[in-house]
Design an enzyme around this catalytic site. Structure first.
Site, short mmCIF file in Angstrom:
data_model
loop_
_atom_site.label_atom_id
_atom_site.label_comp_id
_atom_site.label_asym_id
_atom_site.label_seq_id
_atom_site.Cartn_x
_atom_site.Cartn_y
_atom_site.Cartn_z
N LYS A 182 -3.97 5.87 -3.36
CA LYS A 182 -5.07 6.70 -2.91
C LYS A 182 -5.08 7.86 -3.61
CE LYS A 182 -4.06 4.76 1.80
NZ LYS A 182 -2.48 4.41 1.40
N ASP B 275 0.92 -1.43 0.14
CA ASP B 275 0.09 -0.28 0.00
C ASP B 275 0.81 1.28 -0.12
OD1 ASP B 275 -2.56 1.50 0.50
OD2 ASP B 275 -1.25 2.05 2.32
N TYR C 257 2.55 10.02 0.94
CA TYR C 257 3.66 9.78 1.86
C TYR C 257 5.04 10.08 1.09
CZ TYR C 257 -0.05 6.60 3.32
OH TYR C 257 -1.33 5.81 3.75
#
Length: 331
Positions: free
Chosen positions: A83, A52, A57
């Site tokens: 995402k 993921d 990030y």
């Protein structure tokens, strides 16, 4: 061999122990790209097959680092999620996210509109160097992230990002959709409005917290929605006995939370079990949970998680934790 579970009603299988890619971006230059690749390869060699990540990030660095390794592997050999909800933009057009130590020359702008979802996915694929992701999640539309602005954020996502996710799934661009959030209530709300496959829920169903057992997890089973547990150590407090390093929700742990975590630790150790092993296994006792995805930033952490996950935990520990009102029983 790490067992696998299905995501919702899809044919996507994820390993029960999976890989949270946030730290590989957040640490920035504190590790090298070569070290990041070694971490990824060790996870894959250990049997982990679900990874993921997100644009947030490391302002895209996590996606770049995961992509460098994953694009060397057979594409059907792993499951990947990323995402949407934050676009990476020039620094003059957004804000840097506090807590990320990367030096990527971009900033973040929230955008939960329909069109932004496709732009975000395309940019993620370019950073990853891949032609598809399997699971696409709408990121952080909860009160935890947006505070008093959350109702407006939710409405923007309800009319924009969430229909866009549905369209991408219908077109076969992605295989599963859902949310990646820090609160379960917004997940419950979305489940009533649209057909989703999974929720990545960080820190809210763990060895330390079980509020979702009452209402949310039964609802997930009813709707055939899977839960992916992020932050199984509650951002660190379940993984340390050093008060100075104990964090809860990424902040210094309050006293009452610290004391409960230490009571859990003592109970686990009385059975000869490392509390981290119990923390990784506890959420998976519920049938709605498909995977736990601890984040790692060192190869030693991957090896430790693999060893911990292989621990045989006696049923007596779960009974004693429940009898002591430390972690609720899961039938």
């Amino acid at each position: 061999m790490i067992a696998r579970r299905l995501i919702g009603a899809t044919d996507i299988e994820v390993t029960e122990l999976s890989f949270g890619g946030a730290p590989l971006g957040a640490v920035g230059d504190h590790i090298t790209d070569r070290q990041a690749a070694a971490i990824m390869h060790r996870a894959h060699d250990g049997g982990i097959r679900y990874f993921d990540t997100a644009p947030l990030y490391g302002h895209g660095l996590s996606e770049k680092r995961l992509g460098r390794v994953l694009r060397e592997l057979p594409r059907d050999d792993f499951v990947l999620s990323t995402k949407v909800g934050r676009l990476l933009v020039p620094q003059s057009e957004g804000e840097r996210f506090e807590g990320m130590r990367d030096t990527e020359p971009v900033a973040i702008r929230y955008d939960y509109s329909f069109d932004a979802v496709r732009r975000s996915l395309q940019a993620s694929l370019e950073r990853l160097g891949l032609d598809r992701v399997d699971i696409l999640l709408c990121h952080d539309i909860d009160i935890w992230t947006h505070g008093d602005d959350q109702p407006g954020i939710f409405e923007a996502a309800r009319t924009g990002a969430l229909p866009a996710l549905q369209a991408l799934r219908e077109e076969g661009v992605v295989r599963a959709i859902g949310l990646g959030v820090n609160e379960w209530r917004v997940c419950s709300q979305v489940m009533e409005e649209m057909d989703v496959d999974c929720f990545l829920l960080a820190g809210r169903f763990t060895l330390l917290e079980q509020e979702p057992l009452d209402e949310f997890l039964p609802k997930c089973l009813e709707h055939q929605v899977s839960i992916i547990i992020g932050g199984p150590y509650n951002s660190g407090i379940l993984a340390t006995d050093d008060r100075r390093r104990a964090t809860y929700d990424y902040k210094p742990a309050p006293e009452h939370v610290w004391h409960k975590a230490q009571a859990i630790r003592r109970m686990c150790e009385s059975h000869g079990i490392d509390p981290r092993a119990a923390a990784l296994r506890y959420p998976l006792r519920h049938p709605a949970v498909a995977a736990v995805i601890p984040g790692v930033r060192a190869i030693e952490e991957v090896e430790t998680n693999l060893d911990l996950f292989a621990t045989d935990i006696p049923d007596a520990l779960w009974r004693d934790l429940a009898d002591a009102d430390l972690a609720r029983a899961i039938d």
